[in-house]
Scaffold this motif. Sequence first.
Motif, short mmCIF file in Angstrom:
data_model
loop_
_atom_site.label_atom_id
_atom_site.label_comp_id
_atom_site.label_asym_id
_atom_site.label_seq_id
_atom_site.Cartn_x
_atom_site.Cartn_y
_atom_site.Cartn_z
N LEU A 46 9.80 22.99 -22.09
CA LEU A 46 8.51 22.67 -22.69
C LEU A 46 8.28 23.45 -23.97
O LEU A 46 7.73 22.91 -24.94
CB LEU A 46 7.39 22.95 -21.69
CG LEU A 46 7.27 21.96 -20.53
CD1 LEU A 46 6.39 22.53 -19.43
CD2 LEU A 46 6.71 20.62 -21.02
N THR A 47 8.70 24.70 -23.98
CA THR A 47 8.56 25.52 -25.19
C THR A 47 9.36 24.93 -26.34
O THR A 47 8.86 24.82 -27.47
CB THR A 47 9.01 26.97 -24.91
OG1 THR A 47 8.18 27.54 -23.89
CG2 THR A 47 8.90 27.82 -26.17
N LYS A 48 10.58 24.52 -26.04
CA LYS A 48 11.42 23.91 -27.07
C LYS A 48 10.80 22.61 -27.58
O LYS A 48 10.77 22.36 -28.79
CB LYS A 48 12.82 23.63 -26.50
CG LYS A 48 13.80 23.09 -27.52
CD LYS A 48 15.19 22.94 -26.91
CE LYS A 48 16.17 22.39 -27.94
NZ LYS A 48 17.53 22.22 -27.37
N PHE A 49 10.28 21.80 -26.66
CA PHE A 49 9.64 20.55 -27.05
C PHE A 49 8.43 20.82 -27.93
O PHE A 49 8.24 20.21 -28.99
CB PHE A 49 9.23 19.75 -25.82
CG PHE A 49 8.27 18.63 -26.12
CD1 PHE A 49 8.71 17.46 -26.72
CD2 PHE A 49 6.92 18.76 -25.83
CE1 PHE A 49 7.82 16.44 -27.03
CE2 PHE A 49 6.03 17.74 -26.13
CZ PHE A 49 6.48 16.57 -26.73
N THR A 56 1.54 25.18 -31.53
CA THR A 56 1.56 26.61 -31.22
C THR A 56 1.73 26.72 -29.71
O THR A 56 0.91 26.19 -28.95
CB THR A 56 0.26 27.30 -31.66
OG1 THR A 56 0.12 27.15 -33.08
CG2 THR A 56 0.29 28.78 -31.32
N VAL A 57 2.80 27.38 -29.27
CA VAL A 57 3.16 27.39 -27.85
C VAL A 57 3.09 28.80 -27.29
O VAL A 57 3.55 29.76 -27.90
CB VAL A 57 4.59 26.84 -27.64
CG1 VAL A 57 4.93 26.78 -26.16
CG2 VAL A 57 4.74 25.47 -28.28
N THR A 70 1.14 26.57 -22.63
CA THR A 70 -0.03 26.09 -23.37
C THR A 70 0.37 25.61 -24.75
O THR A 70 1.05 26.33 -25.49
CB THR A 70 -1.08 27.21 -23.50
OG1 THR A 70 -1.45 27.66 -22.20
CG2 THR A 70 -2.32 26.70 -24.23
N PHE A 71 -0.02 24.40 -25.08
CA PHE A 71 0.18 23.83 -26.42
C PHE A 71 -1.16 23.84 -27.16
O PHE A 71 -2.16 23.32 -26.64
CB PHE A 71 0.66 22.38 -26.34
CG PHE A 71 2.03 22.16 -25.77
CD1 PHE A 71 2.92 23.22 -25.61
CD2 PHE A 71 2.44 20.89 -25.38
CE1 PHE A 71 4.18 23.01 -25.09
CE2 PHE A 71 3.69 20.67 -24.86
CZ PHE A 71 4.57 21.74 -24.71
N GLN A 72 -1.18 24.41 -28.33
CA GLN A 72 -2.31 24.24 -29.23
C GLN A 72 -1.92 23.13 -30.21
O GLN A 72 -1.04 23.31 -31.05
CB GLN A 72 -2.61 25.55 -29.98
CG GLN A 72 -3.02 26.71 -29.08
CD GLN A 72 -4.35 26.48 -28.39
OE1 GLN A 72 -5.16 25.66 -28.84
NE2 GLN A 72 -4.57 27.17 -27.28
N ILE A 73 -2.55 21.97 -30.05
CA ILE A 73 -2.16 20.78 -30.78
C ILE A 73 -3.10 20.57 -31.96
O ILE A 73 -4.32 20.46 -31.76
CB ILE A 73 -2.18 19.55 -29.85
CG1 ILE A 73 -1.25 19.79 -28.66
CG2 ILE A 73 -1.79 18.28 -30.61
CD1 ILE A 73 -1.33 18.73 -27.58
N PRO A 74 -2.58 20.54 -33.17
CA PRO A 74 -3.44 20.35 -34.33
C PRO A 74 -3.99 18.92 -34.38
O PRO A 74 -3.38 17.99 -33.83
CB PRO A 74 -2.52 20.62 -35.51
CG PRO A 74 -1.15 20.31 -35.00
CD PRO A 74 -1.16 20.69 -33.55
N GLU A 75 -5.11 18.77 -35.02
CA GLU A 75 -5.69 17.45 -35.18
C GLU A 75 -4.82 16.61 -36.09
O GLU A 75 -4.39 17.06 -37.15
CB GLU A 75 -7.10 17.56 -35.77
CG GLU A 75 -7.83 16.24 -35.86
CD GLU A 75 -9.27 16.41 -36.33
OE1 GLU A 75 -9.97 15.40 -36.47
OE2 GLU A 75 -9.67 17.57 -36.58
#
Length: 208
Positions: A46-49, A56-57, A70-75
């Motif tokens: 998951l980190t690699k993905f 931001t992982v 945890t993924f911080q997904i940008p808009e």
Amino acid sequence: MENKTFDARGMACPLPVVNAKKESEEMTNGGTLIILVDNEIAVQNLTKFGNSKGFTVSSEKKTEKDFTVTFQIPENSTTSTPAAESAAPACTPDSKKHGLVAVLSANTMGNGEEQLGKILMKSFIFALTKQDQLPEIILCYNSGASLTCEDSDSLEDLKSLEAEGVKILTCGTCLDFYGLKESLAVGSVTNMYEIVEIMENAGTIIRP
């Protein structure tokens, strides 16, 4: 922006990544996606993905079989650029990668314990169905011929690939040798001449 939690505990590879990809693609306004998993391999995958997608992982180990990624997904940007507009297809794009050939020469993946090899092969074929670009052709021969026959654990995944336009070809000599010719359940029969011709003209060949 939204916050989501997805429980992938108990899921075999590659399902945690497949589902994380689906969940993240639905978060078009960005936000935080938390994935619960139960092993370190899933954390690494998951980190690699996440890194490959520019998220931001971060990860946390709570117990021996309790991890969070945890993924911080940008808009996503909604501004169209000329390049993007010119590249936008007028209809559904062809998901197949031309010149990409997958060769399944056995019903197991790798060398070692047979049962593990069968599990890996099933996972490999399932993972193929989740790629952005699918193979143009899948060639099955030797014991790999059994993968396209009735009672194959991968039959539904191969039918799904065929429905997407992937050409699936199984060696007729191999079907005869294993007594499977009447059991072929997906794709069509091929011969060694065609197999060699396809391999010679392939841009990329992948072999599990």
